[in-house]
Design a protein around this motif. Structure first.
Motif, PDB file in Angstrom:
ATOM      1  N   GLY A 260       0.826  -1.210   0.000  1.00  0.00           N
ATOM      2  CA  GLY A 260       0.000   0.000   0.000  1.00  0.00           C
ATOM      3  C   GLY A 260       0.857   1.256   0.000  1.00  0.00           C
ATOM      4  N   ILE A 261       1.944   1.242   0.770  1.00  0.00           N
ATOM      5  CA  ILE A 261       2.832   2.404   0.827  1.00  0.00           C
ATOM      6  C   ILE A 261       3.433   2.669  -0.563  1.00  0.00           C
ATOM      7  CG2 ILE A 261       5.071   3.198   1.729  1.00  0.00           C
ATOM      8  CD1 ILE A 261       4.282   1.840   4.415  1.00  0.00           C
ATOM      9  N   ILE A 262       3.895   1.598  -1.192  1.00  0.00           N
ATOM     10  CA  ILE A 262       4.526   1.760  -2.510  1.00  0.00           C
ATOM     11  C   ILE A 262       3.506   2.211  -3.554  1.00  0.00           C
ATOM     12  CG2 ILE A 262       5.559   0.453  -4.412  1.00  0.00           C
ATOM     13  CD1 ILE A 262       7.221  -1.022  -2.349  1.00  0.00           C
ATOM     14  N   MET A 263       2.303   1.621  -3.502  1.00  0.00           N
ATOM     15  CA  MET A 263       1.307   1.976  -4.516  1.00  0.00           C
ATOM     16  C   MET A 263       0.767   3.386  -4.286  1.00  0.00           C
ATOM     17  SD  MET A 263      -0.344  -1.681  -5.490  1.00  0.00           S
ATOM     18  CE  MET A 263      -0.832  -1.121  -7.123  1.00  0.00           C
ATOM     19  N   ALA A 264       0.704   3.797  -3.019  1.00  0.00           N
ATOM     20  CA  ALA A 264       0.299   5.183  -2.730  1.00  0.00           C
ATOM     21  C   ALA A 264       1.312   6.151  -3.337  1.00  0.00           C
ATOM     22  CB  ALA A 264       0.197   5.391  -1.221  1.00  0.00           C
ATOM     23  N   TYR A 265       2.587   5.809  -3.228  1.00  0.00           N
ATOM     24  CA  TYR A 265       3.629   6.657  -3.818  1.00  0.00           C
ATOM     25  C   TYR A 265       3.448   6.734  -5.336  1.00  0.00           C
ATOM     26  CZ  TYR A 265       8.251   7.995  -5.530  1.00  0.00           C
ATOM     27  OH  TYR A 265       9.275   8.602  -6.202  1.00  0.00           O
ATOM     28  N   GLU A 266       3.126   5.584  -5.965  1.00  0.00           N
ATOM     29  CA  GLU A 266       2.908   5.586  -7.415  1.00  0.00           C
ATOM     30  C   GLU A 266       1.734   6.507  -7.777  1.00  0.00           C
ATOM     31  OE1 GLU A 266       4.745   4.086  -9.836  1.00  0.00           O
ATOM     32  OE2 GLU A 266       6.135   3.528  -8.256  1.00  0.00           O
ATOM     33  N   VAL A 267       0.631   6.372  -7.035  1.00  0.00           N
ATOM     34  CA  VAL A 267      -0.540   7.211  -7.325  1.00  0.00           C
ATOM     35  C   VAL A 267      -0.195   8.684  -7.093  1.00  0.00           C
ATOM     36  CG1 VAL A 267      -2.922   7.742  -6.656  1.00  0.00           C
ATOM     37  CG2 VAL A 267      -2.193   5.353  -6.792  1.00  0.00           C
ATOM     38  N   SER A 268       0.635   8.940  -6.087  1.00  0.00           N
ATOM     39  CA  SER A 268       0.958  10.346  -5.762  1.00  0.00           C
ATOM     40  C   SER A 268       1.615  11.064  -6.938  1.00  0.00           C
ATOM     41  CB  SER A 268       1.864  10.425  -4.524  1.00  0.00           C
ATOM     42  OG  SER A 268       3.214  10.137  -4.857  1.00  0.00           O
ATOM     43  N   LYS A 269       2.228  10.294  -7.845  1.00  0.00           N
ATOM     44  CA  LYS A 269       2.943  10.924  -8.967  1.00  0.00           C
ATOM     45  C   LYS A 269       1.995  11.550  -9.983  1.00  0.00           C
ATOM     46  CE  LYS A 269       6.710   7.533  -8.877  1.00  0.00           C
ATOM     47  NZ  LYS A 269       7.273   6.406  -9.663  1.00  0.00           N
ATOM     48  N   VAL A 270       0.711  11.108  -9.999  1.00  0.00           N
ATOM     49  CA  VAL A 270      -0.199  11.641 -11.020  1.00  0.00           C
ATOM     50  C   VAL A 270      -1.197  12.652 -10.442  1.00  0.00           C
ATOM     51  CG1 VAL A 270       0.017   9.534 -12.395  1.00  0.00           C
ATOM     52  CG2 VAL A 270      -1.925   9.773 -10.829  1.00  0.00           C
ATOM     53  N   LEU A 271      -1.085  12.976  -9.167  1.00  0.00           N
ATOM     54  CA  LEU A 271      -1.996  13.968  -8.578  1.00  0.00           C
ATOM     55  C   LEU A 271      -1.500  15.376  -8.920  1.00  0.00           C
ATOM     56  CD1 LEU A 271      -2.629  12.248  -5.112  1.00  0.00           C
ATOM     57  CD2 LEU A 271      -3.993  12.096  -7.209  1.00  0.00           C
ATOM     58  N   ASP A 272      -2.350  16.373  -8.630  1.00  0.00           N
ATOM     59  CA  ASP A 272      -1.970  17.761  -8.955  1.00  0.00           C
ATOM     60  C   ASP A 272      -1.202  18.400  -7.806  1.00  0.00           C
ATOM     61  OD1 ASP A 272      -3.191  17.655 -11.409  1.00  0.00           O
ATOM     62  OD2 ASP A 272      -5.137  18.282 -10.595  1.00  0.00           O
ATOM     63  N   TYR A 273      -0.226  19.205  -8.183  1.00  0.00           N
ATOM     64  CA  TYR A 273       0.618  19.895  -7.184  1.00  0.00           C
ATOM     65  C   TYR A 273       0.593  21.388  -7.460  1.00  0.00           C
ATOM     66  CZ  TYR A 273       2.140  15.339  -5.705  1.00  0.00           C
ATOM     67  OH  TYR A 273       2.135  14.065  -5.198  1.00  0.00           O
ATOM     68  N   LYS A 274       0.719  22.173  -6.395  1.00  0.00           N
ATOM     69  CA  LYS A 274       0.780  23.637  -6.540  1.00  0.00           C
ATOM     70  C   LYS A 274       2.083  24.142  -5.936  1.00  0.00           C
ATOM     71  CE  LYS A 274      -1.517  24.636  -2.221  1.00  0.00           C
ATOM     72  NZ  LYS A 274      -2.520  23.902  -1.581  1.00  0.00           N
ATOM     73  N   LYS A 275       2.504  25.279  -6.439  1.00  0.00           N
ATOM     74  CA  LYS A 275       3.757  25.840  -5.922  1.00  0.00           C
ATOM     75  C   LYS A 275       3.537  26.374  -4.505  1.00  0.00           C
ATOM     76  CE  LYS A 275       6.029  26.996 -10.253  1.00  0.00           C
ATOM     77  NZ  LYS A 275       6.513  25.623 -10.311  1.00  0.00           N
ATOM     78  N   SER A 276       4.499  26.130  -3.671  1.00  0.00           N
ATOM     79  CA  SER A 276       4.457  26.663  -2.317  1.00  0.00           C
ATOM     80  C   SER A 276       5.899  26.990  -1.927  1.00  0.00           C
ATOM     81  CB  SER A 276       3.836  25.629  -1.393  1.00  0.00           C
ATOM     82  OG  SER A 276       3.655  26.164  -0.108  1.00  0.00           O
ATOM     83  N   ASN A 277       6.091  27.347  -0.683  1.00  0.00           N
ATOM     84  CA  ASN A 277       7.477  27.587  -0.274  1.00  0.00           C
ATOM     85  C   ASN A 277       7.642  27.190   1.177  1.00  0.00           C
ATOM     86  OD1 ASN A 277       6.877  30.073   1.334  1.00  0.00           O
ATOM     87  ND2 ASN A 277       6.092  30.640  -0.691  1.00  0.00           N
ATOM     88  N   VAL A 278       8.900  27.024   1.552  1.00  0.00           N
ATOM     89  CA  VAL A 278       9.196  26.586   2.909  1.00  0.00           C
ATOM     90  C   VAL A 278      10.438  27.332   3.393  1.00  0.00           C
ATOM     91  CG1 VAL A 278      10.599  24.580   2.160  1.00  0.00           C
ATOM     92  CG2 VAL A 278       9.517  24.552   4.399  1.00  0.00           C
TER      93      VAL A 278
END
Ligand code: URA
Length: 214
Positions: A39-57
């Motif tokens: 599940g951890i590995i497959m969650a990481y795979e799915v995370s690659k196709v989600l949308d991301y927004k610019k932020s800062n830290v």
């Protein structure tokens, strides 16, 4: 679209090997842990196709630009074998919303009917929904679960994630689901047997996680 994890070399193949092995799989704790690790590995795979927004830290030393998830997904667990698989997903998406649906198979010789008895879900309108169900066999429990879940709104995209899938389940989902979807599976096996078990598969994932039920 179908993504098959074991088409690429990775440590996930070891987890699947241990889950399938008729002796190793008898260690219930190990089976659940492998399902969680998958599940951890497959969650990481799915995370690659989600949308991301610019932020800062701001680190203790300087500021920098980063990319963070635009929205948290909703993770839906089809009880009961999904629980360790979902745990892996929740480790990765640790701020995600979660929903639960209780589906069980009433088994006949030719037909597996799916009975739904419990549904608890956040609103799904416009969300990225990740449905986790380790064994994608006929696909009926996923489709029936999604039919019920639609009363909570129409998702933007549905990710259906399995450890092992059968071609019959993938075909059924592909012809039944009208919402945009992606299927992710650890392995795509050969077929279903007459009791709708995946061949070669691994057996009953719920029983392997938690013991036989009445
Ligand atoms: N559910 C399981 O646990 N195993 C299968 O092979 C099919 C459905």
């Amino acid at each position: 679209m179908v993504n098959i994890l074991n088409q690429t070399h990775s440590i996930a193949n070891h987890f699947l090997y241990e889950m399938r092995h008729k002796d190793i799989q008898k260690d219930r704790g190990k089976f659940r842990n492998n399902l969680k690790r998958l599940g951890i590995i497959m969650a990481y795979e799915v995370s690659k196709v989600l949308d991301y927004k610019k932020s800062n830290v701001s680190t203790p030393l300087a500021d920098l630009d980063v990319e963070l998830l635009t929205d948290q997904p909703v993770i839906i667990s089809i009880l009961r074998a999904s629980m360790p698989f979902m745990e892996g997903f929740m480790e990765v998406f640790d701020q995600a919303d979660a929903g639960f649906i209780g589906a069980y198979r009433r088994e006949g010789v030719d037909e597996v009917d799916v009975n739904l008895e419990y549904l608890a879900s956040p609103p799904l309108e416009g969300r990225n929904v990740i449905v986790v169900d380790p064994m994608l066999a006929t696909g009926k429990s996923v489709i029936k679960s999604l039919d019920h879940l639609m009363s909570h709104g129409s998702p933007d995209h549905i990710h259906i994630v399995a450890a092992v899938a059968a071609p019959e389940g993938i075909d059924y989902i592909s012809k039944s689901l009208k919402t945009q979807f992606t299927i992710w599976t650890g392995a795509l096996d050969e077929k279903l047997n007459s009791n709708a078990y995946i061949i070669p598969g691994l057996g009953d994932a719920g029983d392997l996680c938690f013991g036989p039920k009445l």
